[in-house]
Design a protein around this motif. Structure first.
Motif, mmCIF file in Angstrom:
data_model
loop_
_atom_site.group_PDB
_atom_site.id
_atom_site.type_symbol
_atom_site.label_atom_id
_atom_site.label_comp_id
_atom_site.label_asym_id
_atom_site.label_seq_id
_atom_site.Cartn_x
_atom_site.Cartn_y
_atom_site.Cartn_z
ATOM 1 N N HIS A 78 2.327 6.227 -2.543
ATOM 2 C CA HIS A 78 2.402 5.943 -1.103
ATOM 3 C C HIS A 78 3.034 7.138 -0.393
ATOM 4 O O HIS A 78 3.572 8.045 -1.010
ATOM 5 C CB HIS A 78 3.328 4.744 -0.834
ATOM 6 N N HIS A 194 -2.435 4.240 -2.384
ATOM 7 C CA HIS A 194 -2.409 2.964 -1.668
ATOM 8 C C HIS A 194 -3.671 2.802 -0.824
ATOM 9 O O HIS A 194 -4.260 1.726 -0.757
ATOM 10 C CB HIS A 194 -1.154 2.905 -0.783
ATOM 11 N N ASN A 213 -3.661 0.978 6.143
ATOM 12 C CA ASN A 213 -2.976 1.884 5.212
ATOM 13 C C ASN A 213 -3.860 3.092 4.897
ATOM 14 O O ASN A 213 -4.969 2.930 4.394
ATOM 15 C CB ASN A 213 -2.632 1.160 3.908
ATOM 16 N N ASP A 215 -2.155 5.838 3.490
ATOM 17 C CA ASP A 215 -1.236 6.670 2.717
ATOM 18 C C ASP A 215 -1.685 6.858 1.263
ATOM 19 O O ASP A 215 -2.347 5.988 0.701
ATOM 20 C CB ASP A 215 0.190 6.081 2.778
HETATM 21 ZN ZN LIG Z 1 1.696 2.510 1.070
#
Ligand SMILES: [Zn+2]
Length: 232
Positions: A78, A194, A213, A215
């Protein structure tokens, strides 16, 4: 002006040069040094960083659930920063501070948790022991029980595709994932982002769809880091 005749010394010099060209210049060149496979297939990999990890005291009251080593088959990467919608514009949350700063933030945050945080300088802090689950993935796409089966690693970075990942941080991450993967017998493909697990959208931002998300972001060199993991 009439050219002067070459002297005997210069004739000897010319003869020696001719002899050298005849014997040496035609000699076959030495074969090139073979390139190591890693050099051919990937960017140069710096020597693994020594693993120095800031750990919590053994009696620290950890959360999460107990699990065994056999439960673990994924490592999820992440970044601290991520996209939010602010007044109709996509905004990436800032991510200043060290690995210890963010490890302590996770402890105080209560809801989310992570196993390791890797800072920009290559500093590493551990929040949750590996044999306890951490809450870092709320949706795994086609994968189930991602938190149950994975080790989560946060990189201190905005994750916006603009801020680069410093070499010290990538070296520390590579050393960490290589060591983890070796202990659990995981292949390079066990390292995932992620963003690859969670493709859900959040509400439109300024009329444009926005992923929940992204990341650790488009600049994260997943293949480069995977090279550090040797197939079991
Ligand atoms: Zn994340």
């Amino acid at each position: 002006m009439k050219p002067s005749r070459p002297s005997s010394r210069s004739r000897i010099g010319a003869l020696l040069l001719a002899l050298w060209l005849a014997c040496c210049a035609a000699a076959p060149a030495a074969p090139p040094e073979p390139l190591a496979p890693d050099v051919v297939s990937s960017p140069p990999v710096s020597p693994p960083a020594a693993l120095v990890i800031d750990r919590l005291p053994p009696d620290f009251p950890h959360g999460g659930e107990e699990r065994t080593a056999r439960d673990i088959d994924l490592i999820v990467v992440h970044s601290i920063g991520g996209p939010i919608c602010k007044s109709g514009d996509v905004y990436f949350t800032p991510a200043s501070g060290s690995a210890v700063f963010w490890r302590d933030w996770f402890i105080g945050e209560g809801g989310k948790s992570i196993h390791y945080v890797v800072g920009r300088d290559g500093d590493i802090a551990q929040q949750r022991p590996e044999l306890r689950t951490a809450g870092h993935v709320s949706f795994g796409g086609v994968m189930t029980e991602v938190n149950r089966r994975s080790i989560g690693i946060e990189l201190v970075n905005r994750g916006d595709g603009i801020e680069p990942f410093p070499e010290a941080q990538l070296n520390a991450l590579s050393a960490l994932v290589a060591e983890i993967a070796a202990r659990y017998g995981l292949p390079p493909e066990a390292l995932v982002t992620h963003a690859a697990l969670d493709d859900r959208m959040q509400a439109d931002c300024g009329g444009e769809p926005l992923r929940r998300n992204l990341d650790p972001g488009p600049l994260f060199p997943l293949k480069h880091v995977r090279v550090a993991i040797k197939s079991p």
